[in-house]
Design a protein around this motif. Sequence first.
Motif, PDB file in Angstrom:
ATOM      1  N   GLU A  47       0.834  -1.200   0.000  1.00  0.00           N
ATOM      2  CA  GLU A  47       0.000   0.000   0.000  1.00  0.00           C
ATOM      3  C   GLU A  47       0.874   1.258   0.000  1.00  0.00           C
ATOM      4  OE1 GLU A  47      -3.070   0.221  -0.483  1.00  0.00           O
ATOM      5  OE2 GLU A  47      -3.513   2.292   0.078  1.00  0.00           O
ATOM      6  N   ALA A  48       1.926   1.249   0.819  1.00  0.00           N
ATOM      7  CA  ALA A  48       2.817   2.418   0.892  1.00  0.00           C
ATOM      8  C   ALA A  48       3.489   2.660  -0.460  1.00  0.00           C
ATOM      9  CB  ALA A  48       3.865   2.209   1.987  1.00  0.00           C
ATOM     10  N   LYS A  49       3.856   1.587  -1.154  1.00  0.00           N
ATOM     11  CA  LYS A  49       4.485   1.743  -2.474  1.00  0.00           C
ATOM     12  C   LYS A  49       3.502   2.361  -3.468  1.00  0.00           C
ATOM     13  CE  LYS A  49       6.326  -2.423  -3.027  1.00  0.00           C
ATOM     14  NZ  LYS A  49       7.064  -3.483  -3.725  1.00  0.00           N
ATOM     15  N   LYS A  50       2.228   1.904  -3.399  1.00  0.00           N
ATOM     16  CA  LYS A  50       1.205   2.472  -4.298  1.00  0.00           C
ATOM     17  C   LYS A  50       1.051   3.960  -4.010  1.00  0.00           C
ATOM     18  CE  LYS A  50      -1.875  -1.460  -4.539  1.00  0.00           C
ATOM     19  NZ  LYS A  50      -2.994  -1.986  -3.763  1.00  0.00           N
ATOM     20  N   LEU A  51       0.972   4.309  -2.731  1.00  0.00           N
ATOM     21  CA  LEU A  51       0.785   5.719  -2.357  1.00  0.00           C
ATOM     22  C   LEU A  51       1.983   6.562  -2.794  1.00  0.00           C
ATOM     23  CD1 LEU A  51      -0.683   5.203   1.232  1.00  0.00           C
ATOM     24  CD2 LEU A  51      -1.890   6.196  -0.709  1.00  0.00           C
ATOM     25  N   ALA A  52       3.179   6.005  -2.587  1.00  0.00           N
ATOM     26  CA  ALA A  52       4.399   6.737  -2.939  1.00  0.00           C
ATOM     27  C   ALA A  52       4.443   6.980  -4.448  1.00  0.00           C
ATOM     28  CB  ALA A  52       5.625   5.977  -2.474  1.00  0.00           C
TER      29      ALA A  52
ATOM     30  N   MET B  13      -2.382  -7.709  17.097  1.00  0.00           N
ATOM     31  CA  MET B  13      -1.339  -8.345  17.909  1.00  0.00           C
ATOM     32  C   MET B  13       0.010  -7.638  17.817  1.00  0.00           C
ATOM     33  SD  MET B  13      -2.529 -10.786  19.521  1.00  0.00           S
ATOM     34  CE  MET B  13      -4.235 -11.211  19.609  1.00  0.00           C
ATOM     35  N   GLY B  14       0.230  -6.979  16.674  1.00  0.00           N
ATOM     36  CA  GLY B  14       1.585  -6.454  16.500  1.00  0.00           C
ATOM     37  C   GLY B  14       1.608  -5.045  15.990  1.00  0.00           C
ATOM     38  N   ILE B  15       2.799  -4.638  15.585  1.00  0.00           N
ATOM     39  CA  ILE B  15       2.951  -3.370  14.882  1.00  0.00           C
ATOM     40  C   ILE B  15       3.351  -3.744  13.462  1.00  0.00           C
ATOM     41  CG2 ILE B  15       4.429  -1.334  14.685  1.00  0.00           C
ATOM     42  CD1 ILE B  15       4.364  -1.194  17.733  1.00  0.00           C
ATOM     43  N   TRP B  16       2.468  -3.452  12.540  1.00  0.00           N
ATOM     44  CA  TRP B  16       2.738  -3.698  11.114  1.00  0.00           C
ATOM     45  C   TRP B  16       2.688  -2.311  10.470  1.00  0.00           C
ATOM     46  CZ3 TRP B  16       3.491  -8.079  13.219  1.00  0.00           C
ATOM     47  CH2 TRP B  16       2.514  -8.823  13.852  1.00  0.00           C
ATOM     48  N   VAL B  17       3.849  -1.753  10.202  1.00  0.00           N
ATOM     49  CA  VAL B  17       3.900  -0.364   9.743  1.00  0.00           C
ATOM     50  C   VAL B  17       4.905  -0.181   8.609  1.00  0.00           C
ATOM     51  CG1 VAL B  17       5.599   0.247  11.537  1.00  0.00           C
ATOM     52  CG2 VAL B  17       4.227   2.047  10.522  1.00  0.00           C
ATOM     53  N   SER B  18       4.561   0.699   7.675  1.00  0.00           N
ATOM     54  CA  SER B  18       5.498   1.029   6.594  1.00  0.00           C
ATOM     55  C   SER B  18       5.668   2.539   6.522  1.00  0.00           C
ATOM     56  CB  SER B  18       4.973   0.524   5.259  1.00  0.00           C
ATOM     57  OG  SER B  18       4.786  -0.865   5.318  1.00  0.00           O
ATOM     58  N   VAL B  19       6.891   2.967   6.262  1.00  0.00           N
ATOM     59  CA  VAL B  19       7.212   4.397   6.221  1.00  0.00           C
ATOM     60  C   VAL B  19       7.679   4.761   4.816  1.00  0.00           C
ATOM     61  CG1 VAL B  19       8.609   6.218   7.286  1.00  0.00           C
ATOM     62  CG2 VAL B  19       8.059   4.173   8.608  1.00  0.00           C
TER      63      VAL B  19
ATOM     64  N   LEU C  11      11.580  -4.937   6.190  1.00  0.00           N
ATOM     65  CA  LEU C  11      11.598  -5.156   4.746  1.00  0.00           C
ATOM     66  C   LEU C  11      11.714  -3.805   4.068  1.00  0.00           C
ATOM     67  CD1 LEU C  11      11.163  -7.131   2.324  1.00  0.00           C
ATOM     68  CD2 LEU C  11       8.723  -6.631   2.513  1.00  0.00           C
ATOM     69  N   THR C  12      12.896  -3.543   3.465  1.00  0.00           N
ATOM     70  CA  THR C  12      13.128  -2.265   2.798  1.00  0.00           C
ATOM     71  C   THR C  12      12.955  -2.460   1.299  1.00  0.00           C
ATOM     72  OG1 THR C  12      14.714  -1.699   4.512  1.00  0.00           O
ATOM     73  CG2 THR C  12      14.821  -0.397   2.510  1.00  0.00           C
ATOM     74  N   GLU C  13      12.111  -1.649   0.687  1.00  0.00           N
ATOM     75  CA  GLU C  13      11.881  -1.756  -0.758  1.00  0.00           C
ATOM     76  C   GLU C  13      12.161  -0.422  -1.425  1.00  0.00           C
ATOM     77  OE1 GLU C  13       8.865  -5.094  -1.704  1.00  0.00           O
ATOM     78  OE2 GLU C  13       7.894  -3.836  -0.213  1.00  0.00           O
ATOM     79  N   LEU C  14      12.761  -0.523  -2.610  1.00  0.00           N
ATOM     80  CA  LEU C  14      13.310   0.648  -3.271  1.00  0.00           C
ATOM     81  C   LEU C  14      12.712   0.857  -4.648  1.00  0.00           C
ATOM     82  CD1 LEU C  14      15.903   2.611  -3.512  1.00  0.00           C
ATOM     83  CD2 LEU C  14      17.054   0.618  -4.434  1.00  0.00           C
ATOM     84  N   SER C  15      12.412   2.114  -4.969  1.00  0.00           N
ATOM     85  CA  SER C  15      12.068   2.442  -6.354  1.00  0.00           C
ATOM     86  C   SER C  15      13.107   3.458  -6.801  1.00  0.00           C
ATOM     87  CB  SER C  15      10.670   3.054  -6.432  1.00  0.00           C
ATOM     88  OG  SER C  15      10.535   3.770  -7.631  1.00  0.00           O
TER      89      SER C  15
END
Length: 321
Positions: A94-99, A131-137, A190-194
């Motif tokens: 989702e963060a990649k789509k928004l970016a 249950m957790g923290i599932w977050v993308s920046v 998990l770091t993803e790059l464009s």
Amino acid sequence: MKQEILRILSFNKGNFVSGEEISEKLKVSRTAIWKHINALREDGYIIESQTRLGYRLVKKPDLLLPEEVRLNLNSRIIGSEVKYYSKIDSTNTEAKKLAQMGEKEGTVVIAEEQTGGRGRKGRAWNSPFGMGIWVSVILRPQISPVEAPGLTLVAAVAAAKAVRNVTGLPVKIKWPNDLMLNSKKVGGILTELSAEIEVVNFIVVGIGINVNNESFPEELREIATSLKIEQAGKEKLDRVQLLCELLHRFEEEYFAFITGRQKEILKQWKGLSDTLSSIVRVIGPSSIIEGRAVDLDETGALLVEKEDGSVERIISGDVSL
Ligand code: BTN
């Protein structure tokens, strides 16, 4: 408005605040306040109301609601915009789509549950509801693509420090990006790059921390754990507090990174590492290397000294200690 009412009620937690006082402070009618109070109740807040006394916040929901995050956040850029989902396939996707659509640096995507949470190397990331923290920046640093792996170190240091500060638990980092507690995995990055050849378009850093999980699927039972399981009192942890501390620490380390203070990050990473100076076995894409993990270079690569004294520079792989 909901946010402002919440701020007033939270500030006076346990005490009544009259509708009149709230309406004067926020310059809206008492009927409008009543509507917003009901909206908060629908979000899961327990708010008592009494005729002459007004409203009293009794209990907050155990959710990472954006209003709660904003209320507790200390950072300026990271978390300045929060996209919140109760359920989503993956916050990184989702963060990649928004970016891609131009979302600004610092926006975070949070979910209570991921149905297709992703780990490194196409692995699945178990992400049950609440249950957790599932977050993308979303980040837009002006760096060259080869420097991007440094952001995994930034995230690992920030996450380890945040967990330590909030829980006191001695979380360690296993190269390249696992958060470990008592030899079990409690989190990952998990770091993803464009990017184009020389410039980074954007980077999405996804962080997963198992916080209040009480059990794991069979295949993970031996290797995964949660903060709650490892904590002496086995008490439920406040995920909002941990998330806000994480975003704050992330911003601190990210500013260090973009202002050329990589050495500081590296030093902290080394201090928090459970990999350095251990005998390791690294399963890489094309080979298995065994030896002593002697150092981390400035790009985040692991240096392993083999039995014959030669040093191998490893940029990707799975480490077992
Ligand atoms: C790993 O250890 O392999 C990395 C795990 C990363 C999990 C996080 S949870 C939030 C973000 N969204 C994803 O789909 N993955 C990352």
